[in-house]
Scaffold this motif. Sequence first.
Motif, short mmCIF file in Angstrom:
data_model
loop_
_atom_site.label_atom_id
_atom_site.label_comp_id
_atom_site.label_asym_id
_atom_site.label_seq_id
_atom_site.Cartn_x
_atom_site.Cartn_y
_atom_site.Cartn_z
N LEU A 199 0.83 -1.21 0.00
CA LEU A 199 0.00 0.00 0.00
C LEU A 199 0.86 1.26 0.00
O LEU A 199 0.59 2.21 -0.73
CB LEU A 199 -0.93 0.01 1.21
N ILE A 200 1.91 1.25 0.82
CA ILE A 200 2.80 2.42 0.92
C ILE A 200 3.58 2.63 -0.38
O ILE A 200 3.67 3.75 -0.89
CB ILE A 200 3.76 2.27 2.13
N LEU A 201 4.14 1.55 -0.95
CA LEU A 201 4.90 1.68 -2.20
C LEU A 201 4.01 2.19 -3.34
O LEU A 201 4.44 3.00 -4.15
CB LEU A 201 5.53 0.34 -2.59
N TYR A 202 2.78 1.72 -3.38
CA TYR A 202 1.86 2.20 -4.40
C TYR A 202 1.61 3.70 -4.24
O TYR A 202 1.72 4.47 -5.20
CB TYR A 202 0.53 1.44 -4.34
N ALA A 203 1.28 4.12 -3.03
CA ALA A 203 0.99 5.54 -2.78
C ALA A 203 2.20 6.40 -3.11
O ALA A 203 2.06 7.45 -3.76
CB ALA A 203 0.55 5.73 -1.33
N LEU A 204 3.39 5.99 -2.70
CA LEU A 204 4.60 6.76 -3.02
C LEU A 204 4.84 6.76 -4.52
O LEU A 204 5.24 7.78 -5.10
CB LEU A 204 5.81 6.19 -2.29
N CYS B 11 1.90 10.36 -4.05
CA CYS B 11 1.10 10.78 -2.90
C CYS B 11 2.02 11.22 -1.76
O CYS B 11 3.03 10.57 -1.48
CB CYS B 11 0.21 9.62 -2.44
N THR B 12 1.65 12.30 -1.09
CA THR B 12 2.42 12.78 0.07
C THR B 12 1.57 12.83 1.34
O THR B 12 2.05 13.23 2.39
CB THR B 12 3.00 14.18 -0.21
N ASP B 13 0.31 12.42 1.24
CA ASP B 13 -0.60 12.42 2.38
C ASP B 13 -0.20 11.28 3.33
O ASP B 13 -0.18 10.11 2.93
CB ASP B 13 -2.03 12.24 1.89
N LEU B 14 0.11 11.63 4.59
CA LEU B 14 0.56 10.63 5.56
C LEU B 14 -0.46 9.50 5.75
O LEU B 14 -0.08 8.37 6.08
CB LEU B 14 0.88 11.28 6.90
N LYS B 15 -1.71 9.78 5.55
CA LYS B 15 -2.75 8.76 5.69
C LYS B 15 -2.48 7.55 4.79
O LYS B 15 -2.86 6.43 5.11
CB LYS B 15 -4.10 9.39 5.32
N TYR B 16 -1.78 7.78 3.67
CA TYR B 16 -1.52 6.70 2.71
C TYR B 16 -0.06 6.23 2.69
O TYR B 16 0.21 5.17 2.11
CB TYR B 16 -1.91 7.16 1.30
N ILE B 17 0.86 6.97 3.28
CA ILE B 17 2.27 6.59 3.16
C ILE B 17 2.96 6.31 4.50
O ILE B 17 4.11 5.92 4.53
CB ILE B 17 3.08 7.67 2.40
N TYR B 18 2.24 6.47 5.61
CA TYR B 18 2.84 6.23 6.93
C TYR B 18 1.96 5.26 7.70
O TYR B 18 0.85 5.61 8.13
CB TYR B 18 3.00 7.55 7.69
N GLU B 19 2.45 4.04 7.87
CA GLU B 19 1.63 2.97 8.46
C GLU B 19 1.22 3.21 9.91
O GLU B 19 0.30 2.59 10.41
CB GLU B 19 2.33 1.62 8.32
N LEU B 20 1.88 4.13 10.61
CA LEU B 20 1.52 4.42 12.00
C LEU B 20 0.55 5.60 12.12
O LEU B 20 0.14 5.96 13.23
CB LEU B 20 2.77 4.66 12.85
N ASP B 21 0.17 6.19 11.00
CA ASP B 21 -0.83 7.25 11.03
C ASP B 21 -2.14 6.64 11.54
O ASP B 21 -2.51 5.52 11.15
CB ASP B 21 -1.03 7.83 9.63
N THR B 22 -2.85 7.37 12.41
CA THR B 22 -4.08 6.82 12.99
C THR B 22 -5.16 6.56 11.95
O THR B 22 -6.05 5.75 12.18
CB THR B 22 -4.63 7.77 14.09
N ALA C 236 -4.66 4.10 5.54
CA ALA C 236 -5.60 3.41 4.65
C ALA C 236 -4.95 3.16 3.30
O ALA C 236 -3.94 3.78 2.95
CB ALA C 236 -6.86 4.26 4.47
N ALA C 237 -5.56 2.28 2.54
CA ALA C 237 -5.13 2.04 1.16
C ALA C 237 -5.60 3.22 0.31
O ALA C 237 -6.71 3.70 0.48
CB ALA C 237 -5.76 0.76 0.63
N PHE C 238 -4.72 3.69 -0.59
CA PHE C 238 -5.15 4.72 -1.54
C PHE C 238 -6.31 4.11 -2.33
O PHE C 238 -6.26 2.94 -2.73
CB PHE C 238 -3.98 5.11 -2.46
N PRO C 239 -7.38 4.86 -2.56
CA PRO C 239 -8.60 4.29 -3.16
C PRO C 239 -8.41 3.56 -4.50
O PRO C 239 -9.18 2.66 -4.81
CB PRO C 239 -9.51 5.50 -3.33
N THR C 240 -7.40 3.92 -5.28
CA THR C 240 -7.20 3.24 -6.57
C THR C 240 -6.28 2.03 -6.47
O THR C 240 -6.06 1.34 -7.47
CB THR C 240 -6.64 4.21 -7.63
N TYR C 241 -5.74 1.74 -5.29
CA TYR C 241 -4.79 0.62 -5.15
C TYR C 241 -5.33 -0.70 -5.70
O TYR C 241 -4.60 -1.44 -6.37
CB TYR C 241 -4.33 0.43 -3.69
#
Length: 182
Positions: free
Chosen positions: A53-58, A62-73, A76-81
């Motif tokens: 999920l993180i590699l896809y978002a990067l 994508c720079t939104d922590l919600k999609y690239i940082y697994e410890l963000d509260t 989530a998966a980027f919707p197109t993943y």
Amino acid sequence: SNVPEPICYFSGSLWFTFCGIRAAIAIEMSTDIQHYVGQESKAHPVAYNRRDLILYALGIGCTDLKYIYELDTDFAAFPTYPIVLGYKGMDIDVLSTPTPAQAHLPYPKLPGVKAILDGERLIEMIQPIPSQGAALVQKDKLVGIFKRGKGAVVQYESTIMGEDGTLFYRLTSSSFQLGARD
């Protein structure tokens, strides 16, 4: 008119969305390729993890922590993943095309095809996929083939579900088969 000339569609109807309204139109079926339309793959396993999920978002910038940082509260998966699951399958390494997961796709062998080009995608999220990763299943169905210029458009509908049958995504994709004849 920009509406493609249909070669055929399953059950004699074409579902489409126009201005947010889903509707069907009746289409006469061609006996030449009728046996392809409606073919379904067996449900086949697909899987991903948080790293995927993180590699896809990067990879899509994508720079939104919600999609690239697994410890963000709100991680989530980027919707197109989920669009990549049909290529990835269960593999965790770099893959050549066609991938083993693509072997499940009910692909028509139309006469005269010189090349196959990727078309468009419609992604319908029914509910988000689990953010911690999951083993899911994908099922593919060839829903339509229609004449377009010097080839044909082949359209598929794929569903991504949990092993318990919970529907997460419905994906519609198409490819252009250059040189295809009816």
